[in-house]
Each structure stands twice: as structure tokens, then as C-alpha cells.
Design an enzyme around this catalytic site. Structure first.
Site, short mmCIF file in Angstrom:
data_model
loop_
_atom_site.label_atom_id
_atom_site.label_comp_id
_atom_site.label_asym_id
_atom_site.label_seq_id
_atom_site.Cartn_x
_atom_site.Cartn_y
_atom_site.Cartn_z
N GLU A 264 2.42 -3.21 5.64
CA GLU A 264 1.51 -2.08 5.87
C GLU A 264 1.14 -1.56 4.50
OE1 GLU A 264 0.31 -1.22 8.71
OE2 GLU A 264 1.65 -2.25 10.11
N CYS A 298 -2.30 6.65 3.84
CA CYS A 298 -3.02 5.37 3.78
C CYS A 298 -4.26 5.42 4.65
CB CYS A 298 -2.11 4.23 4.23
SG CYS A 298 -1.38 4.56 5.84
#
Ligand code: NAP
Length: 491
Positions: A264, A298
Site C-alpha cells: 500500500e 495517502c
């Protein structure tokens, strides 16, 4: 040791959190006795120190996870589910204490920290429900010669590496599925925010996680310690959340023993607003997508592309909303925007603003760091940002909103896809046909269509391109920790 003294305190006192390594169910100092300072980003002062693990300590984590592996894999799924369910309940019961601890070491505002704890706890609940739904398949081979039996088995020992921006949620999003699948694990939290991870280890012990099933270490030598763990052939899984640059280093390290990787990584989210969007809804969504976690996410909107007919009204509305945000210590009740994580982040963000203005962008609010202790940068809007400005091409990870104008749908899609990242995108339009059309053409693993927030434990979270490999949350999340075994059988 349990987290009890900390939980009884009115305010999260860092000194009441366990700060030694958690290996095989014991709290132990690092083998060289060294410590790492943990700072409060709101003041820059040391609030605690944690043990600094050596390579030897990291390998002790592997020994402990290996010793517990067979027992945990053989633990009935219902029992694993009940332990995770208990962890969920404990975390909900102690959500305020966790929120205050996160604010203290990460700097995020209390509303953001409370939101994170609720989100984090949900991964324990979701994966407690998934633990009892690990089903295989049975079918007949096309030739009719045999049955094809497929069953799912835990991959084995997993190394879980997490970033500082969501110290609780990034850990539970990995520990939940690892434990549900029957894997034992080693968690390495970010050096900036280790206290939440150690508090969580204590909570998991209290929930009934057996010794060695979850091990936690902190180290100033992330590369050497994780490298040693990944070189140990007993380790079969790496689940990493962090920057794309570090992800690439880890993928290379994991290649040596062909370890399964879930990655990720970073994002560079476009936020596209069409003329036909509901302006107020788009502005509400923009504030969430940009300012949740102070922009240190993010999933943060990184580039605002706004169609020419609505452009001026959008910039005006965004500027007004950003201006109103109250900046302060994360744990102060009235704070809406806390400090950024450290000095390096503060300087980097300031540099991005200077770069953009040197290329012709105009600051409509904010723009300069605050002259006070701690790492404070105000909410900033940049109007008319050119495509070659640094902040359009890399993750900002801070409270800057660069806005730029577009004319046509094709132009917006081209600009949105002009990046090596592909985590999430946001699209605002009241024409749903257009919304779906654009969502399908945009290169990202997730799309918020008329929504500034997409993260949901029940949905597959993850990116395409250099934003990552694999998915977390949903049923996909547990599959990342399971191997499919095929048995050919004739009866
Ligand atoms: P980072 O610098 O990549 O660090 C992440 C983790 O990796 C930390 O635990 C860090 O440990 C460790 N690490 C650093 N160098 C390493 C090495 N050479 N070998 C092994 N481990 C190493 O990222 P960050 O600054 O903490 O977090 C921000 C980044 O995470 C952003 O890029 C953001 O987009 C990304 N992120 C992605 C997601 C997602 O779901 N896609 C979610 C959240 C954040 P130390 O702290 O000890 O250096």
C-alpha cells in the site's frame, strides 16, 4: 504488562504506555539497551523513549512467531474470531484514550484521531467476521477424471510494516486479516509513532491473543532489521504500507526468498470538479479529501482540477473554508488542524509552496510556516498552479491545495492520469453517466464519485501503477494472507 494504568488516566500520559519490545508475549528491552526518542509534533519535545531493536532482536521476533505459528493456525476459526471481536470491543471502549495517544505522538487533531480509532477498530470487527468465512471450492475436472478441491491455508509468518500517518488503522488493517487467516506476525510501526502500536499490543494480549502470535518491535535500523527478517526462510508474507520509494526497496528484499507482498504505497490523488457539480457538496468533499489528517494521508486530494465555469467560485469557497480552520496542538479540544509530523515535513511543504509560486501560482490563503514551537503550517490554497510545479507531480503530504483550471472532460482525464501513482481519484458531477465514464477511465484503484471519503473496512482498499499491489479490507484483505491449495482427488 497491560495498558490499564494508561487507560485510567484522564489524559494519555506517554509514560504509562509500555515502551519495550513485545516479543513472545514478553516486554523486553533491546539487546543493546539503546532507546529512540518519541516527539510531540505540537511542541517538538520528547514525550517518551522506546526500545531500539537490533537485528538480533528482530530475529527473536521471528523465533517467537515461528513457535506460535502451528498452534495459531490450528486454533478454530471461531476462537480466532472471538479474540478479534474482543479486540474490537476493547478498542471501542477505550477509543478516547487511543485517540488522545494518537494525537499526542502524531499531532493530528482529536476529531481526526477519533475518526481513526473508529476506523481502526472496525478492521478487528470486520476480520472477526471474515475468520469464519474462509471457504474453499470443490469441482469436477473437465476430463471427469478427478475432483478439484481447493482449500485456503494461512501463508505463515507475516512481517507488517506501517507508516506514522495512521498509527492505529494501518496496524489493525494488517493484524486483523493476518490473525483471521491464522498467520502469526511481526509488526514494525514507524519510528515517529510507536506508542499506539505498543498500546495495541497490550490490548491484543488482553483480548486473548496467545504469546508469540503478535510481536512488535521498533528500531532505528528499519532496513537492516526488516532485511534480516525477510532473509529468514520461515517468513512468507510482507505487508507494507508506506512510501513508494521504501516499497521498492522492500520488494527487492522480498524477491530473494520470493515472499508474497502486499504493498500500500503513495498516492497523488486528482480531485476533478465539473461545471455541473453541486458546488457546496464539492467544497465539503474537498475539505474532507484534502484536510482529513491535515493532508497527511495517502488518499489526500493532491491536485484539484476544476472546470472553467465553476473555477472562480470553487477557489473562493475553498479559500474561505481553509482560512477558517483553527490551527493548534492536535490534542487541544478546539483544534481542527494540527502540526505536520516533523521539521523535515515542514521544510518540504514550505519548499513546495515556494516552487509553485516561482512558477506563477498565487497563494490565496496560508503559504508560510508559523514562527512557534512545533511544526505548524497553515491550510494553504494555491490558485493557477502549472502542471510542472513539483507539488502536482509528487505527494504533498500536508495542508496544501493546488487548484488548476480545465476546459474539457478529455483534458481532465489526461491530466488526472498524468502520474505514476494510481491510488484514489475524486470526481464531482451531477451527471452520473459522466461520473461513471470518467471513473472508469481514471487510472486508480479507488474512486470517490461525489464523495470525499472512500475508505471503508468492507471495501477493497488499494492502488494501481506505483501506488501498490494487492488490496486491504473487504474479503480481498484476508486473501492476501491465505494460500490456495489445490488437491486433485479421485474417488
Ligand atoms: P515510509 O518512510 O515509507 O515509512 C513507512 C515504514 O517503513 C516505517 O515503518 C519506516 O520505518 C519503514 N521503513 C523506512 N525505510 C525502510 C527500509 N529501508 N526498509 C524497511 N522499512 C523501512 O513512509 P512514511 O513517511 O512513514 O508514511 C508516509 C507514506 O506512506 C506516504 O507515501 C503515504 O502515501 C504512504 N501511505 C500509504 C497508504 C496506503 O494505504 N496506500 C496509507 C498510509 C500511508 P521508520 O519509521 O523507522 O523509518
Amino acid at each position: 504488562m497491560t495498558i490499564a494504568p494508561f487507560l485510567k488516566s484522564e489524559f494519555a500520559q506517554a509514560e504509562n504506555i509500555p515502551t519495550d519490545l513485545y516479543i513472545g508475549g514478553e516486554w523486553v528491552p533491546g539487546s543493546e539497551g539503546k532507546r529512540i526518542d518519541v516527539l510531540d509534533p505540537s511542541t517538538g519535545k520528547v514525550i517518551a523513549t522506546v526500545a531500539d531493536a537490533t537485528v538480533e532482536d528482530a530475529l527473536k521476533c521471528v523465533d517467537a512467531a515461528a513457535a506460535a505459528a502451528a498452534g495459531w493456525a490450528a486454533t478454530p476459526p471461531r476462537k480466532r474470531a472471538e479474540i478479534l471481536r474482543k479486540a474490537f470491543e476493547l478498542m471501542v471502549a477505550r477509543s478516547e484514550e487511543f485517540a488522545r495517544l494518537i494525537s499526542l505522538e502524531n499531532g493530528k487533531s482529536l476529531p481526526d484521531a477519533r475518526g481513526e480509532v473508529a476506523y481502526a477498530a472496525e478492521f478487528f470487527r470486520w476480520f472477526s467476521e471474515e475468520a469464519v468465512r474462509i471457504n474453499g471450492d470443490i469441482g469436477l475436472s473437465p476430463s471427469g477424471a478427478n475432483r478439484i478441491v481447493v482449500q485456503y491455508q494461512p501463508m505463515g509468518i507475516a512481517l507488517l510494516i506501517t507508516p506514522w500517518n495512521f498509527p492505529a488503522a494501518m496496524a489493525t488493517r494488517k493484524i486483523g486479516p493476518a490473525l483471521a487467516a491464522g498467520c502469526t506476525c511481526i509488526l514494525k510501526p514507524a519510528t515517529e509513532t510507536p506508542l499506539t502500536a505498543y498500546a495495541m499490543a497490550a490490548l491484543l494480549e488482553e483480548a486473548g491473543v496467545p504469546k508469540g502470535v503478535v510481536n512488535v518491535y521498533t528500531s532505528s535500523k528499519a532496513g537492516a532489521t526488516s532485511g534480516a527478517i525477510l532473509s529468514d526462510r520461515r517468513v512468507r508474507k510482507l505487508s507494507f504500507t508506506g512510501s513508494t520509494a521504501v516499497g521498492k526497496i522492500l520488494l527487492k528484499a522480498a524477491a530473494e526468498n520470493v515472499i508474497s507482498c502486499s504493498m500500500e504505497l503513495g498516492g497523488n490523488a486528482p480531485f476533478v470538479v465539473f461545471d455541473d457539480a453541486d458546488l457546496e457538496a464539492a467544497l465539503d468533499g474537498a475539505m474532507i479529501a484534502k484536510m482529513r489528517n491535515g493532508g497527511e494521508a495517502c488518499t489526500a486530494a493532491n491536485r484539484f482540477y476544476v472546470q472553467e465555469g465553476i473555477y472562480d467560485a470553487f477557489v473562493k469557497g475553498l479559500t474561505e473554508r481553509m482560512k477558517k480552520l483553527e490551527l493548534g496542538a492536535g490534542y487541544a479540544e478546539t483544534t481542527q488542524l494540527g502540526p505536520v509530523i516533523n521539521t523535515a515535513a515542514l521544510e518540504r511543504i514550505h519548499g513546495l509552496v515556494k516552487d509553485a509560486t516561482s512558477r506563477g501560482a498565487r497563494v490565496t490563503t496560508g503559504g508560510e510556516p508559523l514562527a512557534r514551537d512545533g511544526y505548524f503550517f497553515p491550510a494553504t490554497v494555491l490558485d493557477g498552479v502549472p502542471a510542472d510545479a513539483e507539488l502536482m507531480n509528487d505527494e504533498i503530504f500536508g495542508p496544501l491545495a493546488p487548484v488548476t483550471k480545465f476546459k474539457t472532460e478529455e483534458e481532465a482525464i489526461k491530466a488526472a492520469n498524468d502520474t505514476e501513482y494510481g491510488l484514489i481519484s475524486y470526481v464531482y458531477t451531477q451527471d452520473l453517466a459522466r461520473g461513471f465514464r470518467v471513473a472508469e477511465k481514471i487510472e486508480s484503484g479507488m474512486v470517490g464519485l461525489n464523495r470525499g471519503l472512500a475508505s471503508d473496512p468492507a471495501a477493497p482498499f488499494g492502488g494501481v501503477k506505483q501506488s501498490g499491489l494487492g488490496r486491504e479490507g473487504s474479503h480481498h484483505g484476508i486473501l492476501e494472507f491465505l494460500e490456495a491449495k489445490y488437491i486433485a482427488v479421485t474417488w
